[in-house]
Scaffold this motif. Structure first.
Motif, mmCIF file in Angstrom:
data_model
loop_
_atom_site.group_PDB
_atom_site.id
_atom_site.type_symbol
_atom_site.label_atom_id
_atom_site.label_comp_id
_atom_site.label_asym_id
_atom_site.label_seq_id
_atom_site.Cartn_x
_atom_site.Cartn_y
_atom_site.Cartn_z
ATOM 1 N N ASP A 114 0.821 -1.216 0.000
ATOM 2 C CA ASP A 114 0.000 0.000 0.000
ATOM 3 C C ASP A 114 0.850 1.259 0.000
ATOM 4 O O ASP A 114 0.506 2.256 0.635
ATOM 5 N N TYR A 115 1.971 1.230 -0.716
ATOM 6 C CA TYR A 115 2.902 2.362 -0.675
ATOM 7 C C TYR A 115 2.227 3.669 -1.094
ATOM 8 O O TYR A 115 2.335 4.684 -0.395
ATOM 9 N N ASP A 116 1.525 3.663 -2.205
ATOM 10 C CA ASP A 116 0.915 4.901 -2.700
ATOM 11 C C ASP A 116 -0.121 5.440 -1.720
ATOM 12 O O ASP A 116 -0.196 6.665 -1.488
ATOM 13 N N ASP A 117 -0.926 4.543 -1.151
ATOM 14 C CA ASP A 117 -1.923 4.990 -0.171
ATOM 15 C C ASP A 117 -1.238 5.552 1.069
ATOM 16 O O ASP A 117 -1.721 6.529 1.663
ATOM 17 N N THR A 118 -0.127 4.916 1.461
ATOM 18 C CA THR A 118 0.610 5.395 2.635
ATOM 19 C C THR A 118 1.162 6.798 2.393
ATOM 20 O O THR A 118 1.068 7.680 3.249
ATOM 21 N N VAL A 119 1.723 7.012 1.221
ATOM 22 C CA VAL A 119 2.231 8.341 0.869
ATOM 23 C C VAL A 119 1.099 9.367 0.882
ATOM 24 O O VAL A 119 1.259 10.502 1.374
ATOM 25 N N ALA A 120 -0.063 8.987 0.375
ATOM 26 C CA ALA A 120 -1.194 9.918 0.324
ATOM 27 C C ALA A 120 -1.609 10.357 1.721
ATOM 28 O O ALA A 120 -1.888 11.542 1.962
ATOM 29 N N VAL A 121 -1.637 9.419 2.649
ATOM 30 C CA VAL A 121 -2.008 9.769 4.032
ATOM 31 C C VAL A 121 -0.944 10.660 4.653
ATOM 32 O O VAL A 121 -1.246 11.675 5.295
ATOM 33 N N LEU A 122 0.335 10.298 4.474
ATOM 34 C CA LEU A 122 1.417 11.074 5.072
ATOM 35 C C LEU A 122 1.496 12.480 4.476
ATOM 36 O O LEU A 122 1.927 13.423 5.161
ATOM 37 N N SER A 123 1.080 12.632 3.233
ATOM 38 C CA SER A 123 1.155 13.934 2.580
ATOM 39 C C SER A 123 0.205 14.957 3.202
ATOM 40 O O SER A 123 0.340 16.163 2.948
ATOM 41 N N ARG A 124 -0.721 14.495 4.021
ATOM 42 C CA ARG A 124 -1.611 15.444 4.708
ATOM 43 C C ARG A 124 -0.844 16.288 5.722
ATOM 44 O O ARG A 124 -1.216 17.431 5.985
ATOM 45 N N THR A 125 0.209 15.716 6.291
ATOM 46 C CA THR A 125 0.938 16.416 7.356
ATOM 47 C C THR A 125 2.418 16.596 7.047
ATOM 48 O O THR A 125 3.148 17.161 7.862
ATOM 49 N N HIS A 126 2.889 16.103 5.905
ATOM 50 C CA HIS A 126 4.292 16.215 5.520
ATOM 51 C C HIS A 126 4.379 16.698 4.083
ATOM 52 O O HIS A 126 3.418 16.564 3.305
ATOM 53 N N THR A 127 5.535 17.233 3.720
ATOM 54 C CA THR A 127 5.756 17.527 2.309
ATOM 55 C C THR A 127 5.739 16.221 1.530
ATOM 56 O O THR A 127 5.939 15.133 2.095
ATOM 57 N N GLU A 128 5.521 16.325 0.233
ATOM 58 C CA GLU A 128 5.482 15.109 -0.577
ATOM 59 C C GLU A 128 6.819 14.374 -0.523
ATOM 60 O O GLU A 128 6.851 13.132 -0.457
ATOM 61 N N GLU A 129 7.915 15.134 -0.535
ATOM 62 C CA GLU A 129 9.231 14.498 -0.465
ATOM 63 C C GLU A 129 9.403 13.732 0.836
ATOM 64 O O GLU A 129 9.870 12.581 0.837
ATOM 65 N N ASP A 130 9.020 14.370 1.951
ATOM 66 C CA ASP A 130 9.141 13.695 3.242
ATOM 67 C C ASP A 130 8.190 12.508 3.341
ATOM 68 O O ASP A 130 8.531 11.471 3.922
ATOM 69 N N HIS A 132 7.244 10.534 0.969
ATOM 70 C CA HIS A 132 7.848 9.409 0.257
ATOM 71 C C HIS A 132 8.982 8.788 1.079
ATOM 72 O O HIS A 132 9.114 7.564 1.153
ATOM 73 N N ALA A 133 9.812 9.632 1.695
ATOM 74 C CA ALA A 133 10.936 9.114 2.474
ATOM 75 C C ALA A 133 10.449 8.293 3.667
ATOM 76 O O ALA A 133 11.003 7.229 3.979
ATOM 77 N N ILE A 134 9.416 8.781 4.330
ATOM 78 C CA ILE A 134 8.890 8.075 5.507
ATOM 79 C C ILE A 134 8.228 6.766 5.087
ATOM 80 O O ILE A 134 8.427 5.714 5.712
ATOM 81 N N ALA A 135 7.433 6.815 4.018
ATOM 82 C CA ALA A 135 6.768 5.589 3.550
ATOM 83 C C ALA A 135 7.790 4.568 3.077
ATOM 84 O O ALA A 135 7.649 3.363 3.350
ATOM 85 N N PHE A 136 8.810 5.036 2.370
ATOM 86 C CA PHE A 136 9.852 4.116 1.904
ATOM 87 C C PHE A 136 10.511 3.412 3.089
ATOM 88 O O PHE A 136 10.745 2.200 3.054
ATOM 89 N N ALA A 137 10.795 4.168 4.145
ATOM 90 C CA ALA A 137 11.417 3.565 5.327
ATOM 91 C C ALA A 137 10.505 2.502 5.947
ATOM 92 O O ALA A 137 10.972 1.434 6.362
#
Length: 336
Positions: A114-130, A132-137
């Protein structure tokens, strides 16, 4: 040849050739399995050097390859700083996901897709770059866990582990939420050069020992029996020593001997509480700088398998001193 495969690997990194990089990693692994220990020792610093030049998000399977060479017999020291750095960096970002994930919303499975969905949720409170970095980790921790498990089975590595407090703190905090960190939690809790006092009330015998590299209390029980059961005339506990196959399973032999391993004592701490076999030596309470174990008769027959948790970790239980009877009596009176 292994050296030529490493040349190709280094070239692919210099040229940012992703397809060549993946192929070179496969080639290094194929040649490594046929290489002598000296060749493996020469190869691992080159892999560590590459890891030192690459971003954590770009290393792919290279850390896993380094850990695999350690499992084949390469000296782990060159890889350790890179593994610790990569693991700490990745776990910090995993911690950020846990801390900033929206309350009430289910966290993603770490082994899911669910990488893309995870990035979408994290993007609510982080920059898109961050994001992606957090989801990748979150999804790539295993890349660093595998080599960490390989290097930490070495006592020399554990005794000189860089940034140990930070790494242990992160693993202890995140471990309950990530079952894939379980073995890493256990390895970081392993004691080395740890002083023990072991007492046997029925015979009035007592001993000072030094314990290293023992991951679990079932394993500890086997090794205590192997060290302390013997001739009474030698100051040891009379009885039948454990079967050599059981001792081998607890040290460097087959993990699962036929018929399993049988217990010979019940381990009890200084408060009279049972020391459960499923626990670990680090959980045994410390009294005056030493972990105190009382060996008592078993209340019922007990057996287990395997004999040790980590195949390549070599434990030692060293008998340092047989205590004089007056010291044993003082200990037993104190413990009640």
């Amino acid at each position: 040849m292994l050296g030529q495969a490493l040349d190709s690997l280094e070239q692919s990194v210099r040229q940012w050739d992703q397809d060549g990089y993946e192929e070179a990693i496969r080639s290094v692994w194929e040649h490594a399995q046929q290489s002598a220990p000296a060749e493996l020792d020469a190869a691992l610093p080159r892999i560590a050097g590459l890891l030192g030049t690459m971003a954590v998000d770009a290393v792919g399977r290279l850390p896993v390859l380094g850990g695999a060479l350690v499992e084949l017999g390469a000296s782990p020291a060159p890889l350790v700083p890179m593994v610790v750095t990569g693991l700490v960096d990745t776990l910090r970002r995993v911690g950020t996901l846990i801390e900033t994930w929206p309350k009430g919303e289910e966290r993603p499975d770490f082994d899911g897709d669910d990488y893309d969905d995870t990035v979408a949720v994290l993007s609510r409170t982080h920059t898109e770059e961050d994001a992606h970095a957090i989801a990748f980790a979150w999804y790539s921790v295993g890349t660093w866990i595998a080599p960490a498990l390989a290097v930490l089975q070495s006592g020399e590595v554990r005794s000189a582990l860089p940034n140990r407090d930070v790494l242990t703190g992160l693993v202890d905090r995140i471990g309950p939420l990530r079952e894939d960190l379980g073995f890493l939690v256990e390895l970081l809790a392993v004691l080395d050069k740890e002083p023990f006092v072991v007492l046997h009330r029925p015979t009035g015998q007592g001993y000072e020992l030094t314990v290293s590299g023992v991951a679990g209390n079932f394993q500890l029980q086997t090794l205590l029996a192997a060290t302390l059961v013997g001739k009474e005339s030698d100051g040891l506990i009379p009885g039948t020593p454990p079967d050599p196959a059981w001792v081998a399973a607890a040290t460097d032999g087959d993990l699962k001997p036929p018929g399993g391993i049988e217990g010979q004592f019940n381990l009890v701490d200084h408060t009279g509480s049972w020391i459960w076999g499923e626990g670990r030596p680090a959980d045994i309470p410390v009294v005056d700088g030493r972990r105190v174990v009382l060996l008592e008769p078993q209340p019922y027959a007990r057996s287990w398998s395997p004999g040790r948790l980590f195949d390549r970790m070599r434990p030692t239980v060293q008998l340092d001193r047989i205590l004089p009877s007056a010291e044993v009596a003082a200990w037993l009176t104190r413990l009640g």
